[in-house]
Scaffold this motif. Structure first.
Motif, mmCIF file in Angstrom:
data_model
loop_
_atom_site.group_PDB
_atom_site.id
_atom_site.type_symbol
_atom_site.label_atom_id
_atom_site.label_comp_id
_atom_site.label_asym_id
_atom_site.label_seq_id
_atom_site.Cartn_x
_atom_site.Cartn_y
_atom_site.Cartn_z
ATOM 1 N N ASP A 1 56.183 56.207 71.744
ATOM 2 C CA ASP A 1 55.543 55.038 72.338
ATOM 3 C C ASP A 1 55.047 55.347 73.747
ATOM 4 N N ARG A 2 55.842 56.059 74.538
ATOM 5 C CA ARG A 2 55.453 56.392 75.911
ATOM 6 C C ARG A 2 54.280 57.381 75.929
ATOM 7 N N LEU A 3 54.277 58.320 75.018
ATOM 8 C CA LEU A 3 53.184 59.289 74.954
ATOM 9 C C LEU A 3 51.875 58.608 74.556
ATOM 10 N N GLU A 4 51.970 57.633 73.650
ATOM 11 C CA GLU A 4 50.775 56.881 73.283
ATOM 12 C C GLU A 4 50.253 56.103 74.480
ATOM 13 N N ARG A 5 51.168 55.584 75.295
ATOM 14 C CA ARG A 5 50.775 54.864 76.502
ATOM 15 C C ARG A 5 50.097 55.812 77.497
ATOM 16 N N MET A 6 50.563 57.047 77.583
ATOM 17 C CA MET A 6 49.909 58.034 78.444
ATOM 18 C C MET A 6 48.465 58.236 78.008
ATOM 19 N N GLY A 7 48.241 58.254 76.708
ATOM 20 C CA GLY A 7 46.875 58.361 76.213
ATOM 21 C C GLY A 7 46.031 57.169 76.619
ATOM 22 N N ASP A 8 46.613 55.968 76.560
ATOM 23 C CA ASP A 8 45.892 54.765 76.989
ATOM 24 C C ASP A 8 45.475 54.874 78.451
ATOM 25 N N LEU A 9 46.382 55.375 79.280
ATOM 26 C CA LEU A 9 46.077 55.498 80.708
ATOM 27 C C LEU A 9 44.967 56.517 80.954
ATOM 28 N N ALA A 10 44.972 57.602 80.203
ATOM 29 C CA ALA A 10 43.876 58.570 80.299
ATOM 30 C C ALA A 10 42.559 57.908 79.893
ATOM 31 N N ARG A 11 42.601 57.093 78.853
ATOM 32 C CA ARG A 11 41.388 56.379 78.423
ATOM 33 C C ARG A 11 40.899 55.444 79.524
ATOM 34 N N HIS A 12 41.819 54.775 80.208
ATOM 35 C CA HIS A 12 41.428 53.876 81.298
ATOM 36 C C HIS A 12 40.711 54.647 82.414
ATOM 37 N N ILE A 13 41.173 55.866 82.703
ATOM 38 C CA ILE A 13 40.511 56.685 83.722
ATOM 39 C C ILE A 13 39.063 56.962 83.314
ATOM 40 N N ALA A 14 38.887 57.365 82.054
ATOM 41 C CA ALA A 14 37.537 57.679 81.573
ATOM 42 C C ALA A 14 36.659 56.433 81.546
ATOM 43 N N GLU A 15 37.221 55.297 81.158
ATOM 44 C CA GLU A 15 36.447 54.051 81.104
ATOM 45 C C GLU A 15 36.018 53.607 82.508
ATOM 46 N N THR A 16 36.884 53.793 83.482
ATOM 47 C CA THR A 16 36.520 53.447 84.858
ATOM 48 C C THR A 16 35.362 54.317 85.341
#
Length: 217
Positions: free
Chosen positions: A88-103
């Motif tokens: 679950d935490r690793l999937e959340r890390m992926g979400d945060l990486a996606r947020h960086i790219a989206e910004t």
């Protein structure tokens, strides 16, 4: 019977390592999207994140099947529960990486990070990517690290926290000249990197628990 169980347990460990490697790769791709100002990279990050979500689901399915069919106890049970938590935490890390790219994509064609903050964000990107890579190693060597994963990543996280505070001080300081949108982007990006590092530390803490049976403080 026990050989089959341990084979499935090894399969679960392998899935977790691959999930960790996918999160690390997604962050490096997001870093490129941020610094290279290429919207196509942000779209690739989104596709990668969907694959990471599926990998998390697969890992959890394997863990739940082991719990339901094998009824593991003691150290084996600890490994299964740690895998569910870490997935679950690793999937959340992926979400945060996606947020960086989206910004980065939202700011295009302008850069999301002003030139005078680039050195701080380059350090954030480098430090968090190194943490993600180290985490892959720790997860692949669970039981062989001597319970040192948390201590090592916690030290790296302190550097990330300091960089995040530096960014916040800059965007709220009297000399900030880039306007509100740039301040918002910089604040969000620093937050995403900081949370990515926090999640990596949390996974490392559970990796030590899997290895030693005690949660490090």
């Amino acid at each position: 019977m026990r050989e089959r169980f341990h084979g499935r347990l090894e399969e679960l460990g392998g899935q977790l390592v691959r999930l960790s490697a996918a999160a690390a790769a997604e962050l490096r791709l997001a870093n490129r999207a941020l610094f290279e100002h290429e919207p196509a990279l942000a779209a690739e990050v989104k596709r990668t994140d969907r694959l990471l979500d599926s990998a998390r689901d697969e890992c959890e399915h394997t863990a739940h099947r082991l719990l339901a069919l094998e009824a593991p106890v003691a150290g084996d049970l600890r490994l299964v529960l740690v895998a569910v938590y870490c997935a679950d935490r690793l999937e959340r890390m992926g979400d945060l990486a996606r947020h960086i790219a989206e910004t980065a994509a939202r700011a295009h064609p302008d850069p999301a990070v002003p030139d005078d903050l680039l050195p701080a964000f380059e350090q954030l990107a480098e430090c968090t990517a190194a943490m993600a890579d180290d985490l892959c190693v720790f997860l692949s060597e669970t039981g062989e690290t001597g319970g040192t994963a948390f201590a090592q990543l916690h030290a790296a996280d302190a550097e990330v926290d300091a960089l995040q505070q530096h960014v916040l001080a800059e965007v709220t300081g009297p000399d900030w000249r880039h306007g509100v949108p740039a301040a918002v982007n910089a604040t969000l990006l620093a937050r995403f990197y900081g949370r990515f590092a926090d999640q990596a530390v949390s996974v490392a803490r559970r990796a030590d628990f899997a290895a030693t049976g005690a949660l490090p403080r």
